[in-house]
Design an enzyme around this catalytic site. Structure first.
Site, PDB file in Angstrom:
ATOM      1  N   PRO A   1       0.429  -0.872  -0.146  1.00 42.95           N
ATOM      2  CA  PRO A   1       0.383   0.188  -0.255  1.00 42.95           C
ATOM      3  C   PRO A   1       1.003   0.826  -0.013  1.00 42.95           C
ATOM      4  O   PRO A   1       1.647   1.472   1.090  1.00 42.95           O
ATOM      5  CB  PRO A   1      -0.977  -0.144   1.016  1.00 42.95           C
ATOM      6  CG  PRO A   1      -0.382  -1.347   1.928  1.00 42.95           C
ATOM      7  CD  PRO A   1       0.085  -1.625   0.742  1.00 42.95           C
ATOM      8  N   GLU A   2       0.604   1.969  -0.900  1.00 47.91           N
ATOM      9  CA  GLU A   2       1.421   3.209  -1.284  1.00 47.91           C
ATOM     10  C   GLU A   2      -0.008   4.083  -0.204  1.00 47.91           C
ATOM     11  O   GLU A   2      -1.192   4.199  -0.463  1.00 47.91           O
ATOM     12  CB  GLU A   2       1.322   3.409  -2.520  1.00 47.91           C
ATOM     13  CG  GLU A   2       2.637   3.140  -2.732  1.00 47.91           C
ATOM     14  CD  GLU A   2       3.401   3.058  -4.223  1.00 47.91           C
ATOM     15  OE1 GLU A   2       3.479   4.698  -4.414  1.00 47.91           O
ATOM     16  OE2 GLU A   2       3.947   1.705  -4.592  1.00 47.91           O
TER      17      GLU A   2
END
Length: 273
Positions: free
Chosen positions: A2-3
């Site tokens: 996850p960015e």
DNA sequence: CGGCAAACCTGCGAGC
DNA sequence: TGCTCGCAGGTTTGCC
């Protein structure tokens, strides 16, 4: 992981599901993730009602009625799921189970255990060690072309590596760094201090790619899922990430991949100078 | 101090 | 089919 877009998507999903819910019981299946859980973790959270859920950089912030804040990071593979009731059996890597007063359960699963959970008090949040060295949020007015220009001028490292440094700007990880540099038409190998005059297009590209990805519900590679299990679809719109040897959508040249600071970088040598 | 490789840990796909 | 290898969205540490 996850960015930023994926974390923001999870934040939205958790807030919709959990705002106003009360935690009845917390069970830890192990004593640590990347770092140990705090002492009194379960005791501190039990009986608390969730006021709201925020985000700083790639950290989720669960604000409780006691002014305690649960800080959660998803690492590479962390996932939250909200279930109608506690499952009878748990799958591998279910590490934390939050049982709610209304009967539902929130499961945190993280195969690689690069995630973390910590507790702090609301008033101590800003000076928490996890946040002390973070740069501006990409949508904050502090992340301006002037700021980026000055920040890049101090660095000799390749511009792509600089953009992934959370001290320069938060939320940009390996995928969106490659994608943003493609949009800005900047060669990821260019030393940061030689890319200063491209600061404005880079700020615009970062904001645009993150915004578009959030609007698409994030990107789903191997293991990112929404809280509901629904997967984001921004991965279908990658211009360069994961497209090694495929034709650039703009100029047709094959997308190249190189390794920078231990991470894969994808770019088009025809479009990015 | 800056820059980079390695470490943390598990899973999965590619290739043999 | 089954094994080994390389690689994966992050962050920290430790070495030059």
């Amino acid at each position: 992981m996850p960015e930023l877009p994926e974390v923001e998507t999870v934040r939205t999903g958790l807030e919709a599901a959990l705002k106003g819910a009360t935690i009845r019981k917390v069970t830890l299946k192990r004593k640590d993730l990347r770092v140990p859980f705090p002492k009194n973790f379960a005791q501190t959270l039990s009986g608390r009602t969730i006021k709201t859920i925020g985000r700083r950089a790639k950290y989720l912030l669960v604000y409780l009625d006691s002014d305690d804040v649960l800080i959660a990071h998803l690492g590479m593979t962390g996932r939250f799921s909200v279930e109608p009731k506690p499952p009878k059996s748990f799958t591998a890597h279910d590490h934390v189970i939050f049982e709610l007063q209304d009967g539902r359960a929130v499961i945190f699963n993280d195969a690689r255990r690069f995630g973390l959970m910590q507790l702090t008090k609301k008033e101590a949040l800003a000076r928490h060690s996890l946040f002390a060295h973070l740069g501006p949020e990409p949508f904050d007015k502090a992340f301006s072309p002037e700021y980026l220009q000055a920040a890049l001028a101090k660095r000799k490292t390749p511009v792509k590596v600089a953009l992934m440094d959370q001290e320069l700007v938060v939320g940009v990880g390996n995928i969106y760094a490659s994608e943003a540099l493609f949009l800005a038409q900047v060669d990821p190998r260019k030393p940061a201090h030689k890319a200063t005059k491209r600061a404005k297009p880079m700020v615009e590209a970062i904001q645009r790619v993150l915004k578009d990805a959030i609007a698409s519900g994030g990107s789903s590679l191997r293991d990112f899922l929404h809280v509901t299990g629904y997967t984001g679809d921004f991965q279908h719109r990658f211009q360069v990430y994961g497209r090694r040897d495929k034709s650039c959508f703009v100029c047709g040249q094959p997308v190249r991949t190189i390794r920078q600071a231990g991470r894969s970088t994808f770019f088009c040598a025809g479009c990015q100078k």
